[in-house]
Design an enzyme around this catalytic site. Structure first.
Site, PDB file in Angstrom:
ATOM      1  N   SER A  63       0.792  -1.239   0.000  1.00 37.35           N
ATOM      2  CA  SER A  63       0.000   0.000   0.000  1.00 37.35           C
ATOM      3  C   SER A  63       0.817   1.278   0.000  1.00 37.35           C
ATOM      4  O   SER A  63       0.257   2.361  -0.171  1.00 37.35           O
ATOM      5  CB  SER A  63      -0.935   0.020   1.209  1.00 37.35           C
ATOM      6  OG  SER A  63      -2.014  -0.838   0.962  1.00 37.35           O
ATOM      7  N   LYS A  66       0.349   3.380  -2.938  1.00 45.03           N
ATOM      8  CA  LYS A  66      -0.819   4.276  -3.064  1.00 45.03           C
ATOM      9  C   LYS A  66      -0.404   5.750  -3.021  1.00 45.03           C
ATOM     10  O   LYS A  66      -1.100   6.610  -3.549  1.00 45.03           O
ATOM     11  CB  LYS A  66      -1.825   3.978  -1.935  1.00 45.03           C
ATOM     12  CG  LYS A  66      -2.476   2.577  -2.047  1.00 45.03           C
ATOM     13  CD  LYS A  66      -3.406   2.298  -0.868  1.00 45.03           C
ATOM     14  CE  LYS A  66      -4.303   1.095  -1.042  1.00 45.03           C
ATOM     15  NZ  LYS A  66      -3.857  -0.172  -0.584  1.00 45.03           N
ATOM     16  N   TYR A 192      -4.060  -2.431 -10.147  1.00 41.54           N
ATOM     17  CA  TYR A 192      -3.897  -2.226  -8.705  1.00 41.54           C
ATOM     18  C   TYR A 192      -2.914  -3.241  -8.106  1.00 41.54           C
ATOM     19  O   TYR A 192      -1.992  -2.875  -7.363  1.00 41.54           O
ATOM     20  CB  TYR A 192      -5.272  -2.314  -8.025  1.00 41.54           C
ATOM     21  CG  TYR A 192      -5.192  -2.333  -6.513  1.00 41.54           C
ATOM     22  CD1 TYR A 192      -4.821  -1.194  -5.802  1.00 41.54           C
ATOM     23  CD2 TYR A 192      -5.455  -3.501  -5.793  1.00 41.54           C
ATOM     24  CE1 TYR A 192      -4.718  -1.216  -4.417  1.00 41.54           C
ATOM     25  CE2 TYR A 192      -5.355  -3.530  -4.412  1.00 41.54           C
ATOM     26  CZ  TYR A 192      -4.978  -2.384  -3.727  1.00 41.54           C
ATOM     27  OH  TYR A 192      -4.865  -2.416  -2.356  1.00 41.54           O
ATOM     28  N   TYR A 244      -4.851   3.469   7.986  1.00 38.27           N
ATOM     29  CA  TYR A 244      -6.204   2.886   8.083  1.00 38.27           C
ATOM     30  C   TYR A 244      -6.850   3.242   9.415  1.00 38.27           C
ATOM     31  O   TYR A 244      -6.775   4.389   9.837  1.00 38.27           O
ATOM     32  CB  TYR A 244      -6.150   1.368   7.853  1.00 38.27           C
ATOM     33  CG  TYR A 244      -5.182   0.991   6.784  1.00 38.27           C
ATOM     34  CD1 TYR A 244      -5.419   1.393   5.469  1.00 38.27           C
ATOM     35  CD2 TYR A 244      -4.002   0.298   7.045  1.00 38.27           C
ATOM     36  CE1 TYR A 244      -4.528   1.098   4.462  1.00 38.27           C
ATOM     37  CE2 TYR A 244      -3.098  -0.001   6.044  1.00 38.27           C
ATOM     38  CZ  TYR A 244      -3.365   0.408   4.763  1.00 38.27           C
ATOM     39  OH  TYR A 244      -2.478   0.125   3.776  1.00 38.27           O
ATOM     40  N   VAL A 262       1.138  -3.714   3.799  1.00 44.51           N
ATOM     41  CA  VAL A 262       1.131  -5.017   4.480  1.00 44.51           C
ATOM     42  C   VAL A 262       2.385  -5.852   4.210  1.00 44.51           C
ATOM     43  O   VAL A 262       2.552  -6.913   4.795  1.00 44.51           O
ATOM     44  CB  VAL A 262      -0.133  -5.871   4.173  1.00 44.51           C
ATOM     45  CG1 VAL A 262      -1.366  -5.304   4.817  1.00 44.51           C
ATOM     46  CG2 VAL A 262      -0.300  -6.091   2.691  1.00 44.51           C
TER      47      VAL A 262
HETATM   48  N1  GLN Z   1      -2.210  -5.452  -1.859  1.00 49.50           N
HETATM   49  C1  GLN Z   1      -2.748  -5.305  -0.536  1.00 49.50           C
HETATM   50  C2  GLN Z   1      -4.252  -5.500  -0.574  1.00 49.50           C
HETATM   51  O1  GLN Z   1      -4.857  -4.991  -1.437  1.00 49.50           O
HETATM   52  C3  GLN Z   1      -2.419  -3.945  -0.020  1.00 49.50           C
HETATM   53  C4  GLN Z   1      -2.989  -3.697   1.347  1.00 49.50           C
HETATM   54  C5  GLN Z   1      -2.047  -3.009   2.256  1.00 49.50           C
HETATM   55  O2  GLN Z   1      -0.850  -2.905   2.036  1.00 49.50           O
HETATM   56  N2  GLN Z   1      -2.576  -2.570   3.354  1.00 49.50           N
HETATM   57  O3  GLN Z   1      -4.827  -6.159   0.226  1.00 49.50           O
END
Ligand code: GLN
Length: 308
Positions: A63, A66, A192, A244, A262
Site C-alpha cells: 500500500s 498508493k 492495482y 487505516y 502489508v
Molecule cells: N495489496 C494489498 C491488498 O490490497 C495492499 C494492502 C495493504 O498494504 N494494506 O490487500
C-alpha cells in the site's frame, strides 16, 4: 545530529519486538518472508543516507504504492479527483466493504484499498487518453522519484494476489455497480495488484519520498513532481489516513505523515528535513508493521523531529 547513533539505539531497543505480530499471509507469497527482519533508512536533502539492519533488503511495498499513484492522479485530475474519492479517515480496516455500500461507492480516501482502486481506474483512463499504459507509467514514476531505474514489479507476489484477491475484487465490483469505475474490473484490479507488487528497499523508499518533504520538488535533482499545495494535501492525508483504522494512533504516537503497507514497510516524511523508511514484516492487528511503528515513534521521540 548523529543519525547513525540514533538508528543504532533504535535497533537495540526494538529487538524484543521482532517476531511479535503476524505476516500478511492472506497473500500467500508474503507469508514466506522471515518475520524477524528489521531495517530502517533516512535520506536527507543532500542525498546522504543513513541505514541500519536490513535497510537494503528488498520487500513488497504494497500500500505504500498508493502514495505514488495518488500523486499521479492528483497531478492529472486536480480537484476533480475528489468527486470520486474523499479525504476523510475511514476508521475502518483497509479492505472494508461496509462503509463503501452505504456511502454509495465513493471511498473515504485514496489510501484505503477502495480509494486506491478508484485512483488506478482514473489513471488507466488518463494514460489511455495520452496513448500510455497506467501500469508502466506508475512504475516509471516510482523510478523517477527514487532516481533508480532498477525498481520493478514482483511477478510472484502479483500472481499470488491475483489468485487470492477476493475482497479487492469485491470492492471493485461494488464500486463498478455504483458507477464509480469507468474501466473493466479485471483491468483495474490487474493494475492495482501490479502497483502493490513493486519491490523496493528502505534506502530506495526514503529517497523516493523526499519530494514530499520538499513541497513536491526533489531536492537532489530539482525536478518538480507536483505543486507545493498538492504536496501539502498528500502529507495531510498521510497523517490522517496513512494507517487505516490506526491512523489516529500513528499520528498520536509518531507525529509525522506516514504510509504503511502489508509487506511490512512504512514511509514517513519530516517536512523540510528528511524522508524515512522502515521495514519489519510482522504486522499488528491493523495491518501495520509492529516493530516499524515503534521504531518511528522512538525516532521522533529521540530526535524531537516531529511536525508538532
Ligand atoms: N495489496 C494489498 C491488498 O490490497 C495492499 C494492502 C495493504 O498494504 N494494506 O490487500
Amino acid at each position: 545530529m548523529d543519525f547513525s547513533a540514533v538508528l543504532n539505539n533504535i535497533h537495540k531497543q526494538i529487538q524484543p519486538l521482532l517476531g511479535q505480530g503476524k505476516v500478511a499471509d492472506y497473500i500467500p507469497a508474503l507469508a514466506e518472508v522471515d518475520k524477524k527482519q528489521f531495517g530502517m533508512a533516512i535520506t536527507l536533502n543532500t542525498g546522504e543516507c543513513y541505514g541500519i539492519g536490513d535497510y537494503q533488503h528488498p520487500f513488497s511495498v504494497q500500500s505504500i504504492s498508493k502514495v505514488f499513484s495518488f500523486t499521479l492522479a492528483l497531478r492529472a485530475y486536480r480537484q476533480a479527483l475528489y468527486t470520486r474519492v474523499g479525504r476523510e479517515p475511514s476508521g475502518d480496516p483497509f479492505n472494508s466493504l461496509v462503509q463503501l455500500e452505504y456511502e454509495q461507492g465513493i471511498p473515504r480516501n485514496p489510501f484505503i484499498n477502495a480509494g486506491a482502486i478508484v485512483v488506478c481506474d482514473s489513471l488507466i483512463s488518463h494514460f489511455r487518453d495520452h496513448k500510455y499504459n497506467a501500469q508502466k507509467e506508475t512504475l516509471h514514476f516510482i523510478r523517477e522519484c527514487s532516481n533508480d531505474d532498477t525498481i520493478n514489479f514482483d511477478n510472484n507476489v502479483f500472481t499470488s494476489e491475483m489468485q487470492h484477491g477476493y475482497l479487492n475484487i469485491a470492492l471493485a465490483n461494488l464500486m463498478k455497480s455504483f458507477g464509480n469505475l469507468n474501466n473493466d474490473v479485471d483491468e483495474v484490479i490487474t493494475t492495482y495488484f501490479q502497483q502493490c507488487s513493486v519491490v523496493m528497499n528502505c534506502q530506495q523508499l526514503s529517497r523516493a519520498m523526499l519530494y514530499l518533504a520538499y513541497h513536491g520538488r526533489d531536492p537532489i535533482t530539482g525536478r518538480e513532481f507536483i505543486s507545493g499545495s498538492q504536496a501539502k494535501r498528500i502529507n495531510s492525508l498521510m497523517l490522517t489516513c496513512g494507517h487505516y483504522d490506526a491512523s489516529g494512533d500513528f499520528a498520536f504516537s509518531v507525529g509525522i505523515p506516514g504510509k504503511s503497507g502489508v509487506g511490512g514497510g512504512i514511509v514517513a516524511v519530516i517536512p523540510g528535513k528528511m524522508a524515512i523508511a522502515v521495514y519489519s514484516p510482522a504486522l499488528n492487528k491493523n495491518g501495520n508493521s509492529l516493530a516499524g511503528t515503534k521504531a518511528l515513534e522512538l525516532f521522533t521521540t529521540m530526535t524531537g523531529l516531529s511536525i508538532f
